[in-house]
Enzyme design. Structure first.
Site, short mmCIF file in Angstrom:
data_model
loop_
_atom_site.label_atom_id
_atom_site.label_comp_id
_atom_site.label_asym_id
_atom_site.label_seq_id
_atom_site.Cartn_x
_atom_site.Cartn_y
_atom_site.Cartn_z
N GLY A 142 0.81 -1.11 -0.03
CA GLY A 142 -0.32 -0.11 0.35
C GLY A 142 0.57 1.47 0.09
O GLY A 142 1.63 1.17 0.64
N HIS A 153 -7.32 28.76 -14.80
CA HIS A 153 -7.36 27.83 -14.59
C HIS A 153 -8.63 27.46 -14.35
O HIS A 153 -9.73 26.36 -14.86
CB HIS A 153 -6.16 27.66 -12.65
CG HIS A 153 -5.54 27.33 -13.26
ND1 HIS A 153 -4.43 26.29 -14.65
CD2 HIS A 153 -3.81 28.11 -12.57
CE1 HIS A 153 -3.76 26.11 -14.26
NE2 HIS A 153 -2.95 27.96 -13.61
N GLU A 168 -5.03 32.85 -12.29
CA GLU A 168 -5.65 31.57 -11.03
C GLU A 168 -7.17 31.33 -11.59
O GLU A 168 -8.11 30.51 -11.44
CB GLU A 168 -5.35 31.52 -9.95
CG GLU A 168 -3.81 31.64 -9.31
CD GLU A 168 -3.78 30.05 -9.06
OE1 GLU A 168 -4.52 29.35 -10.21
OE2 GLU A 168 -2.46 30.56 -9.35
ZN ZN Z 1 -1.26 27.68 -12.80
#
Ligand code: ZN
Ligand code: ADP
Ligand code: MG
Length: 601
Positions: free
Chosen positions: A201, A427, A424
């Site tokens: 894991g 995005h 930003e």
């Molecule tokens: Zn970025």
């Protein structure tokens, strides 16, 4: 170190006591005045001397008037000869009462011998002290080959109840608990009890925790050692540690030996060029030998954990060794909520607390990450001198764990702030309008860790598989930041370099790993191999031609090209929303999901 000080203190004390006794004696001993031989002869000539007591070479002289003097003569020479040589008349000598003591008196002896004894003792003490030091070093050298395996604290019992989720893994280990509890049941039927179980894991998924829980459930001792502890500077130490560990375990059977990070010793033999390579091989061989040496009555089960099953030596996985494997998955949303519930115990959560929401916002978090989120939240609350942990603090901690702490001191200039806001917002807009991209949860222009700002877009549910369209849209979202800078400022900043790297990596794995590219077809390219040479290095072996390599490069560029075009299109189509988001961002620095959706609606 503590011992050295203790020894030294004891020694110092003894020395101080001796010195005290000595000074006490010499004080008691009121020394009379000294008189040299010349004076003595003078006094004898004057007929002043009453008695002379001779103790060895010391002369205690008492005069007629009762005054006492002390004098010394040459050792071995008699007083009479001495006086004769000074030509003292014989009749004057005969008037003196000369007594010769058999032995020098004890006080004098003490005062003459002690000055020799004390430095002697002192030197002896130093030698003794140094010997002990050297022995100490020797003792430590002798423990080198011992395992140093820690017997876990028996008081803190971990059981399966303390492990959330991991249902299949628990079921697999339930069996092991039975073997440890009542081996006779299985032996009676001629069944072979497994010797080793391998736990596979990712880091932080609870491998160590689960093995502890197995020991806790079966109520047996738990020996814990890490693979890296075997690898020492000296060849052979690892093997002797293994021997010692198994010896200890046999005494404590039934018990569990837990070898953490077994990949540190269990790597495929013959791979790697590092210096510790021989050592690993010997250690691994010793582990295998010990496990083969168990008879069916030895009730020891070896649990081993690794997150790199791909590098393990096949010999480890053979029947009779670690033939059982238990896979521990990353927790899904339900498991995450359970894990959070377990770790919320003893932490006073506010009335607004909603662990389900926290679980929703933490896809890809391991159990350890989740425990860390709640711990960070508790610490922040304590530092704010508050009594209960609010939901907002917990949500903030998610970002802290994901991206690093906020850097409030890292103040952006107005211009930088604006660029970051556009980046930003880019995005976010692309993520919002593309069908297969994950929805936006938060946008922020507060620096965290290495990022100047960040946009969090998370899948609405746990995804086990990613489709081609997901990849394509993800690349567009990553390039959205850069395209926004390009469109609104006509130039780009360094802020986008990490985005580009990630987008390129997606494009590459699309082609070489998942066979999703039409032109290059349904196959993989390159083989990952691990080279151990002065540390670790993943090395890719090429199994394709130069021409193919060129084609792969071209296709990667094409993907990036297309993704930027998609991003550009989305951003230019939604300029108004962009401007609104940027305005709000510059004002408030962060936008949460709900507000974002209102702005773009
Ligand atoms: Zn970025
Ligand atoms: P690993 O050994 O797999 O790297 P650990 O067992 O050391 O992970 O887990 C680290 C910590 O994370 C544990 O001590 C525990 O607090 C928490 N944790 C991880 N998985 C779980 C889980 N399934 N349930 C509860 N706590 C967990
Ligand atoms: Mg561990």
């Amino acid at each position: 170190m503590k011992n050295i000080f203790k020894n030294f203190a004891i020694f110092f004390l003894v020395f101080a006591i001796i010195a005290a006794i000595f000074s006490f004696y010499s004080n008691q001993f009121d020394q009379p005045e000294e008189m040299n031989l010349g004076q003595l002869v003078q006094e004898i000539e004057n007929q002043q001397v009453k008695t002379i007591q001779i103790n060895g070479d010391e002369l205690n002289i008492t005069l007629q008037d009762g005054k006492e003097y002390l004098s010394k003569k040459e050792n071995g020479e008699s007083l009479i000869t001495l006086l004769n040589s000074y030509s003292v008349p014989a009749e004057k000598i005969s008037q003196i009462d000369i007594k010769v003591g058999e032995e020098p008196n004890s006080g004098i002896m003490f005062s003459t011998i002690l000055p020799f004894i004390i430095p002697g003792l002192f030197i002896l003490g130093i030698i003794w002290f140094m010997m002990r030091q050297v022995q100490g070093v020797n003792n430590r050298a002798m423990t080198f080959g011992q395992s140093g395996a820690k017997l876990a604290d028996q008081k803190v019992k971990v059981t399966f109840k303390d492990v959330a989720g991991a249902k299949e893994a628990k079921e697999g280990l339930e069996e092991i608990v039975e073997f440890l509890k009542s081996p006779q049941k299985f032996i009676a039927l001629g069944a072979k009890i497994p010797k080793g179980v391998l736990l596979l894991g990712s880091p932080g998924t609870g491998k160590t925790l689960l093995s502890r829980a197995v020991a806790g459930e079966a109520k047996v001792p738990f020996f814990h050692i890490s693979g890296s502890e075997f690898v020492e500077m000296f060849v052979g130490v690892g093997a002797s540690r293994v021997r010692d560990l198994f010896k200890k375990a046999k005494k404590a059977a039934p018990c569990i030996i837990f070898i953490d990070e077994i990949d540190a010793v269990g790597r495929q033999r013959g791979s790697g060029l590092g210096g510790s390579h021989d050592e690993r091989e010997q250690t691994l061989n010793q582990i295998l030998t010990e496990m083969d040496g168990f008879d069916n009555q030895t009730n020891i089960i070896v649990l081993a954990a690794t997150n790199r099953p791909d590098v393990l030596d096949p010999a480890l996985l053979r029947p009779g060794r670690f033939d059982r494997q238990v896979v521990i998955d990353m927790p899904d949303i339900k498991d995450r909520e359970e894990i959070l519930t377990i770790h919320a115990k003893g932490k006073p959560l506010g009335k607004d607390s909603n662990l389900k929401m926290v679980a929703q916002r933490t896809p890809g978090f391991s159990g350890a990450d989740l425990a860390n989120v709640l711990n960070e939240a508790a610490i922040t609350t304590a530092r704010k001198n508050e009594k209960v942990i609010s939901q907002n603090t917990v949500l903030d901690s998610i970002e802290k764990v994901m991206l690093g702490p906020e850097r409030k001191s890292h103040v952006l200039s107005e211009k930088e702030k604006k660029v970051t806001a556009y980046h930003e917002a880019g995005h976010a807009i692309v993520a919002h309008y593309l069908e297969h991209a994950d929805p936006v949860h938060k946008i922020s222009i507060i620096s965290r860790g290495r990022a100047a700002g960040y946009t969090i877009n998370l899948p609405s549910e746990d995804k086990k598989m990613t489709s081609y369209s997901d990849f394509i849209d993800d690349m567009a979202v990553l390039l959205g930041g850069r395209m926004a800078e390009q469109i609104f400022f006509k130039e780009v900043t360094t802020g986008a370099s990490n985005d580009l790297e990630r987008a390129t990596a997606i494009a590459r794995s699309l082609i070489t790993q998942f066979g999703m590219n039409k032109k290059l077809g349904f196959r993989t390219f390159g083989k990952k191999e691990e080279m151990v040479f002065l540390g670790k290095e993943i090395h890719e072996r090429r199994d394709y031609s130069e021409k193919t390599a060129e084609e792969i490069d071209q296709e990667i560029s094409e993907y990036i090209q297309k993704a930027s075009q998609t991003a550009e299109k989305v951003i230019t189509e939604h300029r108004e929303q962009m401007e609104m988001i940027v305005k709000t961002l510059v004002e408030k620095e962060t936008i949460e999901k709900e507000e974002f959706e209102k702005l773009v609606a």
